[in-house]
Design an enzyme around this catalytic site. Structure first.
Site, PDB file in Angstrom:
ATOM      1  N   ARG A   1      30.940 -44.631  11.422  1.00  0.00           N
ATOM      2  CA  ARG A   1      31.421 -44.399  10.048  1.00  0.00           C
ATOM      3  C   ARG A   1      31.088 -43.082   9.510  1.00  0.00           C
ATOM      4  O   ARG A   1      29.973 -42.541  10.168  1.00  0.00           O
ATOM      5  CB  ARG A   1      30.692 -45.242   9.196  1.00  0.00           C
ATOM      6  CG  ARG A   1      31.098 -46.756   9.311  1.00  0.00           C
ATOM      7  CD  ARG A   1      32.377 -47.178   8.622  1.00  0.00           C
ATOM      8  NE  ARG A   1      32.522 -46.800   7.246  1.00  0.00           N
ATOM      9  CZ  ARG A   1      31.928 -47.698   6.074  1.00  0.00           C
ATOM     10  NH1 ARG A   1      31.386 -48.710   6.484  1.00  0.00           N
ATOM     11  NH2 ARG A   1      31.836 -47.181   5.153  1.00  0.00           N
TER      12      ARG A   1
ATOM     13  N   GLU B   1      37.125 -38.589   3.407  1.00  0.00           N
ATOM     14  CA  GLU B   1      38.305 -38.960   4.460  1.00  0.00           C
ATOM     15  C   GLU B   1      39.497 -38.714   3.193  1.00  0.00           C
ATOM     16  O   GLU B   1      39.331 -39.475   2.246  1.00  0.00           O
ATOM     17  CB  GLU B   1      38.285 -40.072   5.272  1.00  0.00           C
ATOM     18  CG  GLU B   1      37.154 -40.054   6.255  1.00  0.00           C
ATOM     19  CD  GLU B   1      37.452 -41.051   7.397  1.00  0.00           C
ATOM     20  OE1 GLU B   1      38.446 -41.836   7.240  1.00  0.00           O
ATOM     21  OE2 GLU B   1      36.547 -41.332   8.088  1.00  0.00           O
TER      22      GLU B   1
ATOM     23  N   HIS C   1      40.291 -40.472  12.018  1.00  0.00           N
ATOM     24  CA  HIS C   1      39.977 -41.726  12.045  1.00  0.00           C
ATOM     25  C   HIS C   1      40.942 -42.416  12.875  1.00  0.00           C
ATOM     26  O   HIS C   1      41.702 -43.593  12.248  1.00  0.00           O
ATOM     27  CB  HIS C   1      39.807 -42.194  10.500  1.00  0.00           C
ATOM     28  CG  HIS C   1      39.064 -43.372  10.325  1.00  0.00           C
ATOM     29  ND1 HIS C   1      38.415 -43.715   9.485  1.00  0.00           N
ATOM     30  CD2 HIS C   1      38.849 -44.845  11.219  1.00  0.00           C
ATOM     31  CE1 HIS C   1      37.422 -44.717   9.285  1.00  0.00           C
ATOM     32  NE2 HIS C   1      37.979 -45.411  10.464  1.00  0.00           N
TER      33      HIS C   1
HETATM   34  P1  NAD Z   1      29.134 -54.598  15.015  1.00  0.00           P
HETATM   35  O1  NAD Z   1      28.684 -55.467  13.567  1.00  0.00           O
HETATM   36  O2  NAD Z   1      29.344 -55.674  15.879  1.00  0.00           O
HETATM   37  O3  NAD Z   1      27.924 -53.748  15.494  1.00  0.00           O
HETATM   38  C1  NAD Z   1      27.128 -53.191  14.806  1.00  0.00           C
HETATM   39  C2  NAD Z   1      25.699 -53.049  15.458  1.00  0.00           C
HETATM   40  O4  NAD Z   1      24.768 -52.240  14.847  1.00  0.00           O
HETATM   41  C3  NAD Z   1      25.026 -54.260  15.359  1.00  0.00           C
HETATM   42  O5  NAD Z   1      24.529 -54.655  16.569  1.00  0.00           O
HETATM   43  C4  NAD Z   1      24.131 -53.897  14.522  1.00  0.00           C
HETATM   44  O6  NAD Z   1      22.552 -54.763  14.688  1.00  0.00           O
HETATM   45  C5  NAD Z   1      23.295 -52.322  14.652  1.00  0.00           C
HETATM   46  N1  NAD Z   1      22.672 -51.831  13.672  1.00  0.00           N
HETATM   47  C6  NAD Z   1      22.556 -52.207  12.281  1.00  0.00           C
HETATM   48  N2  NAD Z   1      21.823 -51.254  11.784  1.00  0.00           N
HETATM   49  C7  NAD Z   1      21.358 -50.419  12.814  1.00  0.00           C
HETATM   50  C8  NAD Z   1      20.352 -49.353  12.816  1.00  0.00           C
HETATM   51  N3  NAD Z   1      19.789 -48.875  11.866  1.00  0.00           N
HETATM   52  N4  NAD Z   1      20.364 -48.817  13.959  1.00  0.00           N
HETATM   53  C9  NAD Z   1      20.909 -49.086  15.083  1.00  0.00           C
HETATM   54  N5  NAD Z   1      21.906 -50.078  15.127  1.00  0.00           N
HETATM   55  C10 NAD Z   1      21.902 -51.061  14.173  1.00  0.00           C
HETATM   56  O7  NAD Z   1      30.122 -53.479  14.379  1.00  0.00           O
HETATM   57  P2  NAD Z   1      31.223 -53.022  15.285  1.00  0.00           P
HETATM   58  O8  NAD Z   1      32.417 -53.724  15.236  1.00  0.00           O
HETATM   59  O9  NAD Z   1      30.652 -52.736  16.801  1.00  0.00           O
HETATM   60  O10 NAD Z   1      31.539 -51.766  14.589  1.00  0.00           O
HETATM   61  C11 NAD Z   1      30.588 -50.714  14.773  1.00  0.00           C
HETATM   62  C12 NAD Z   1      30.977 -49.517  13.633  1.00  0.00           C
HETATM   63  O11 NAD Z   1      32.193 -49.214  14.161  1.00  0.00           O
HETATM   64  C13 NAD Z   1      31.079 -50.074  12.162  1.00  0.00           C
HETATM   65  O12 NAD Z   1      30.709 -49.219  11.447  1.00  0.00           O
HETATM   66  C14 NAD Z   1      32.868 -50.151  12.075  1.00  0.00           C
HETATM   67  O13 NAD Z   1      32.946 -50.009  10.574  1.00  0.00           O
HETATM   68  C15 NAD Z   1      33.090 -49.070  12.676  1.00  0.00           C
HETATM   69  N6  NAD Z   1      34.745 -49.202  13.355  1.00  0.00           N
HETATM   70  C16 NAD Z   1      35.134 -47.804  13.290  1.00  0.00           C
HETATM   71  C17 NAD Z   1      36.445 -47.558  13.609  1.00  0.00           C
HETATM   72  C18 NAD Z   1      37.423 -46.471  13.688  1.00  0.00           C
HETATM   73  O14 NAD Z   1      38.496 -46.646  13.296  1.00  0.00           O
HETATM   74  N7  NAD Z   1      36.754 -45.435  13.862  1.00  0.00           N
HETATM   75  C19 NAD Z   1      37.217 -48.800  14.074  1.00  0.00           C
HETATM   76  C20 NAD Z   1      36.466 -50.021  14.099  1.00  0.00           C
HETATM   77  C21 NAD Z   1      34.873 -50.042  13.648  1.00  0.00           C
END
Ligand code: NAD
Length: 535
Positions: free
Chosen positions: A236, A265, A284
């Site tokens: 994000r 964005e 993105h």
């Molecule tokens: P997820 O919920 O499976 O994993 C997120 C992880 O972050 C969790 O394991 C959580 O424990 C950890 N976390 C929370 N707070 C934290 C901190 N302070 N320090 C370290 N770790 C922490 O989510 P995901 O599906 O793996 O997605 C991860 C990110 O990717 C999300 O922000 C999502 O919005 C983003 N995403 C981006 C795109 C894109 O188009 N670029 C697409 C999909 C998801």
């Protein structure tokens, strides 16, 4: 079949999603992309579920008369086009399908890392401009380097698996992953972000954006990193501080950064990030593949149908803290919570100002949000006219000025896990109910307002507060006998010079008998509730 779930697709769904719904015998898909706000508002209530992508906007007006609409599924991740507050107020679950884009996003993060390591962006740019510069673009081999994965969730783990296959070392940081190593010992987990930083040649971020993660890589943390560290952010915008990146690439502390997501964005046309040779940017694109689009449309439809069928909740967006993947003990406590709330709720005739939940035992902690919500549903359902459910209960409580507080403690060595609900009523009086689940997996109430007992709250439950004096049990027995209502179970508890009788009845108590009981000498208060039978 007249009783099929009617699903409205208000955006153009990928064919795979349409095929999926049509293959379900209990569902019918109505595809109506391109409706105006008024047109959508007019028909949305005739459907059980709504599927949208990012095209249509589900405003408060669209949801004003929700009819039988129970859930909205977003085929994709972002739900900015759905008025979450309006949905929550109407008890409509909003769900997304984040899981389906895990692989695709992990691949994009990996592609960014490889492009950074081999200067693909600037080398390509030079080629398009007629150049041929080989020495300038000497790269870095990934094998043997250490990747620091920040956020070890779905995407973070998928990236880590791929990095291991590339013979990279992998270290990770995730405060909610309480282990020393992961992936069969091949990934070392650090307990602090700052401790991980000096070990990584490349950092990749896969965390949600919140107050803890915003700017977590910034001017204070860059200096702790290895000099020349490469940075990938496909999570994000804002997790990696954009200004700090620009400064670190200038000083060389950052060897290069690849960003797919931005604080604002679309990224400003004149942003310095677009022009810095050491910064690689993509608009993105993380989840943007045909495969992911297919997968999200199937996931959205499957999640929606699962919820409508009562098979659980996946990817809920407007039900924060809600967990459906509970173990049997946690599930029993969720059931107990609602029963406890119902049992004590008739005492709150003066309203409720504050509710404190105390969850004792490590087992209960992951289920805290769900337990809290279901207790509130039990407590408030008989007092409110609005349809109340697990989705909207917290919102409705807040709206009515009811404050909630949850205290959790790990200590459960003596009696096992325990839930206490303490309620401060509108007149300032305090009430407390305590429940436990033992090995027989029956939900039990063990205390009400200081009176100790052991009672499975099920069916018709009569609570009688009376003066502790001879003849009270006989009086109650005679009254129920006259009303031809059989007592199935009974618990009596004394405190000072009052007592509480908790009776389980075979049949509901007629209003007239309840009134008579309430006016008998020595009887202080009588309440009755009808709970679902335990299984
Ligand atoms: P997820 O919920 O499976 O994993 C997120 C992880 O972050 C969790 O394991 C959580 O424990 C950890 N976390 C929370 N707070 C934290 C901190 N302070 N320090 C370290 N770790 C922490 O989510 P995901 O599906 O793996 O997605 C991860 C990110 O990717 C999300 O922000 C999502 O919005 C983003 N995403 C981006 C795109 C894109 O188009 N670029 C697409 C999909 C998801």
């Amino acid at each position: 079949m007249g009783d099929k779930f009617k699903i409205l697709a208000a955006d153009k769904l990928a064919q795979a999603g349409i095929d999926f719904v049509q293959s379900q015998p209990d569902a019918e898909l109505i595809s109506k992309p391109g409706l105006s706000e008024d047109e959508l508002a007019a028909i949305v209530g005739e459907h059980d579920g709504l599927i949208v992508r990012s095209g249509v906007t589900v405003t408060a007006k669209v949801l004003a008369n929700p009819g039988k609409l129970k859930a909205i599924a977003r085929a994709g991740v972002g739900v900015d086009n759905i008025d979450l507050q309006a949905a929550t107020e109407h008890g409509i679950l909003v769900m997304n399908s984040a899981e389906a884009s895990t692989l695709t996003t992990a691949e994009h993060a990996f592609a960014l890392m490889m492009a950074l390591a081999r200067h693909i962006g600037p080398a390509y740019k030079t080629m398009t401009e007629g150049g041929w510069d080989r020495s300038k673009f000497q790269g870095t081999q990934l094998a043997g380097k250490t990747l620091g994965v920040v956020g070890f969730g779905r995407i973070g783990r998928t990236v880590a698996e791929r990095a291991l296959a590339f013979e990279m070392g992998v270290v990770a940081y995730d405060p909610f992953f309480n282990k020393d190593t992961a992936m069969d010992g091949r990934v070392k987990m650090y307990k602090q972000f700052e401790k991980l930083l000096p070990h990584a040649d490349i950092l990749t971020f896969h965390v949600p954006l919140n107050d803890q993660t915003r700017g977590m890589l910034g001017s204070k943390t860059f200096p702790i990193c290895r000099p020349g560290v490469m940075v990938v952010n496909a999570s994000r915008g804002g997790v990696v501080d954009e200004q700090a990146v620009l400064e670190a690439v200038e000083t060389g502390q950052c060897g290069g950064a690849a960003l797919d997501v931005f604080t604002t964005e679309p990224l400003d046309a004149d942003s310095a990030l677009r022009r810095h040779p050491k910064v690689l940017v993509t608009p993105h694109l993380g989840a943007s593949t045909a495969e992911a689009q297919r997968a999200v449309s199937i996931d959205a439809a499957a999640g929606l149908l699962a919820y409508l069928r009562g098979d659980g909740i996946q990817g809920a967006v407007n039900a924060g803290g809600l967990r459906m993947d509970l173990n049997p003990v946690q599930s029993k406590f969720v059931e107990l919570a609602q029963r406890m709330g119902c049992l004590i709720s008739p005492m709150m005739t003066e309203g409720i100002s504050q509710v404190t939940f105390e969850l004792r035992g490590k087992t209960l902690q992951p289920a805290a949000g769900t337990i809290e919500r279901m207790s509130l549903v039990g407590l408030l359902r008989c007092h409110l006219d609005v349809p109340l459910n697990i989705v909207n209960v917290r919102h409705i409580a807040e709206q009515r000025g009811i404050t909630t507080r949850t205290i959790t403690s790990e200590e459960d060595k003596l009696e096992g896990p325990q839930l206490s609900i303490e309620i401060e009523a509108g007149d300032g009086s305090k009430h407390k109910i305590v429940g436990r689940v033992y090995h027989d997996m029956q939900p039990r109430v063990v205390e009400i307002n200081g009176y100790r007992m052991d009672m499975v709250p099920t069916g018709v439950m009569l609570l009688i507060f009376n003066q502790d004096m001879p003849g009270m049990v006989g009086l109650v027995g005679a009254e129920l006998g006259e009303a031809k209502v059989n007592i199935a179970d009974m618990a009596i508890s004394r405190q000072d010079n009052t007592a509480l009788m908790v009776l389980k009845l075979d049949d509901p108590l007629p209003e007239s008998a309840l009134n008579r009981l309430n006016h008998r000498p020595g009887i202080l208060k009588v309440t009755v509730v009808e709970l679902p039978k335990t299984r």
